[in-house]
Design a protein around this motif. Sequence first.
Motif, PDB file in Angstrom:
ATOM      1  N   SER A 272       0.982  -0.874  -0.147  1.00 51.78           N
ATOM      2  CA  SER A 272       0.231  -0.463  -0.095  1.00 51.78           C
ATOM      3  C   SER A 272       0.426   0.895   0.499  1.00 51.78           C
ATOM      4  O   SER A 272       0.674   2.367   0.825  1.00 51.78           O
ATOM      5  CB  SER A 272      -0.721   0.167   1.196  1.00 51.78           C
ATOM      6  OG  SER A 272      -2.165  -0.746   1.317  1.00 51.78           O
ATOM      7  N   SER A 366     -10.373  -3.802   3.368  1.00 50.91           N
ATOM      8  CA  SER A 366     -10.073  -3.513   2.068  1.00 50.91           C
ATOM      9  C   SER A 366     -10.428  -4.493   0.810  1.00 50.91           C
ATOM     10  O   SER A 366     -10.985  -4.805  -0.602  1.00 50.91           O
ATOM     11  CB  SER A 366      -8.191  -3.130   1.940  1.00 50.91           C
ATOM     12  OG  SER A 366      -7.533  -4.477   2.321  1.00 50.91           O
ATOM     13  N   ARG A 392      -5.215   4.216   1.017  1.00 50.22           N
ATOM     14  CA  ARG A 392      -4.254   3.573   0.060  1.00 50.22           C
ATOM     15  C   ARG A 392      -4.690   1.755   0.481  1.00 50.22           C
ATOM     16  O   ARG A 392      -4.119   1.528  -0.372  1.00 50.22           O
ATOM     17  CB  ARG A 392      -2.966   3.644   1.179  1.00 50.22           C
ATOM     18  CG  ARG A 392      -2.399   4.856   1.000  1.00 50.22           C
ATOM     19  CD  ARG A 392      -0.644   5.379   1.431  1.00 50.22           C
ATOM     20  NE  ARG A 392      -0.552   6.198   1.333  1.00 50.22           N
ATOM     21  CZ  ARG A 392      -0.136   7.651   2.544  1.00 50.22           C
ATOM     22  NH1 ARG A 392      -1.147   7.263   4.022  1.00 50.22           N
ATOM     23  NH2 ARG A 392      -0.311   8.914   2.202  1.00 50.22           N
ATOM     24  N   ASN A 393      -5.155   1.162   1.479  1.00 50.04           N
ATOM     25  CA  ASN A 393      -5.759  -0.276   1.362  1.00 50.04           C
ATOM     26  C   ASN A 393      -6.077  -0.446   0.377  1.00 50.04           C
ATOM     27  O   ASN A 393      -6.267  -1.646  -0.020  1.00 50.04           O
ATOM     28  CB  ASN A 393      -5.489  -0.490   2.791  1.00 50.04           C
ATOM     29  CG  ASN A 393      -4.720  -1.222   3.676  1.00 50.04           C
ATOM     30  OD1 ASN A 393      -3.555  -0.442   2.819  1.00 50.04           O
ATOM     31  ND2 ASN A 393      -4.791  -0.647   4.872  1.00 50.04           N
ATOM     32  N   ARG A 396      -4.506   0.287  -3.458  1.00 47.92           N
ATOM     33  CA  ARG A 396      -3.648  -0.682  -4.087  1.00 47.92           C
ATOM     34  C   ARG A 396      -4.548  -1.771  -5.166  1.00 47.92           C
ATOM     35  O   ARG A 396      -4.473  -2.194  -5.949  1.00 47.92           O
ATOM     36  CB  ARG A 396      -3.128  -1.925  -3.578  1.00 47.92           C
ATOM     37  CG  ARG A 396      -4.399  -2.507  -2.734  1.00 47.92           C
ATOM     38  CD  ARG A 396      -3.530  -3.055  -0.773  1.00 47.92           C
ATOM     39  NE  ARG A 396      -3.941  -3.248   0.288  1.00 47.92           N
ATOM     40  CZ  ARG A 396      -3.321  -3.694   1.008  1.00 47.92           C
ATOM     41  NH1 ARG A 396      -2.192  -4.766   1.309  1.00 47.92           N
ATOM     42  NH2 ARG A 396      -4.246  -4.541   2.424  1.00 47.92           N
TER      43      ARG A 396
END
Length: 479
Positions: A272, A366, A392-393, A396
Amino acid sequence: MQLPDHKTKIVCTIGPSSSSEKVLRELIISGMNIARLNFSHGDLEAHRKVINRIRDISSDLDMVVAIMADLPGPKIRVGTIQNEPMILKKGDYVILTSRHVESTDSVIPVHYHQLSDSVSVGSSIYLNDGFIQLESKCIEGEDVHCEVIVGGPLFSRKGMNLPGSQIFINPITGRDLEIVDFGLEEGLDIFCLSFIESREDIIQVRDYAAGKGKDIFIVSKIERERAVANIDSILAETDAVMVARGDLGVEIPIENVPIVQKDIIHKANLASTPIITATQMLESMTDNVRPTRAEATDVANAIIDGTDAVMLSAETAVGKYPVEAVKTMARIAKSTEAWRGHSTLGIDLMKKAINKGHPDVEDMISIQVNDALWTLPVKYVVTPTVSGKTARNISRFRPDTWIFAFSRYPQTCMRLAMQYAVYPIYMGGKVDDWECTSVEILKNMKVTQKGDMVIFTQGQTTGHGKPGGTNLLKFLEID
């Protein structure tokens, strides 16, 4: 409001062609998310003016534009060339010297006093981004006698690469730290480190800023062979990475660059960690209004690989068509993302890699969000955040859905500006009910309609403004 029609972020290097208020405004409107200031060029006062200009324009447009200070690092360069360019021809013999002398037709001064310690007989030496190749034939004191293997014109201050040789320079120079001081004074907190080789280089700069009471966001440029070898430990320490293919393509065999790029992007995605792909992406647009087919394909392939952002260097810094270059990059991103939106390419591999490790609750959240996006008609993902980790997780997996990251911390919004598919929104003041407040803002932005489904994630509150870890996922219907 109108959301961008692409989710890949665009980094623009600001230079003489793009530093005016008019062009900066057009760049932001056309798709620039991160403005890169290259401190290898220009003086601090000129950079200060550009920083203020970008902030004024982005505030006026109500758009988040991050400013990234790219530190020079220990770039080895040739000295001043008299009567430039010096034309080197195949088979010529020249002397590279660290002595303080003027250049002649056969003597090239070099600003690196340990040159003769780094190279050995038979070493390959590259000049001018690798376009000129020399081979060391004899070493006498501070002089390295070389044969020209591949010739070309050489200008003053052009870079030198010594692939496979030990470089006796600290990757973090005194000049770098002076620029960090300047950046902190100007309120910057995103710094790009050049020519790093290990996690210790990152720690050095992070600790330096911490000593001044500042928490900074570090982008590590991968452009040396040792950095490639140490990529796992670098990813564990850095905040973001950049595949800087210019020097990298000289430091390692050029045929290995595409695979190294793909490997680093995959590892960064898994961690991530935001990743930027850089150098010569639309290089021909420095002088032409259209790119080559190969360049367009290069940008598309980087996006398919999973890059968060693509970068323009000379194209926007000194090129004739900076705004057209950004618009072209945005069009390529839009077309590529539309194709990927119908493909699970990379997603199954990502899920498998996460499950093989030691996934935590946030990892599983996520994955569940990604599964829901493929199964249900979800319009957006909403993630209130302190650090940006949840956004961010989810990012990705390169979703075909915008992730709205609401944060009370302006630096978090700036840092999320380089994250694929994340639209950061700064929330000033205290927020008592993130769910209701976030949904209300989406309504006011006129990006939702009654009946739209959104996914809302949230973590526990620590009460101290610290990340608490996301452990809640809800499906909401806009009323």
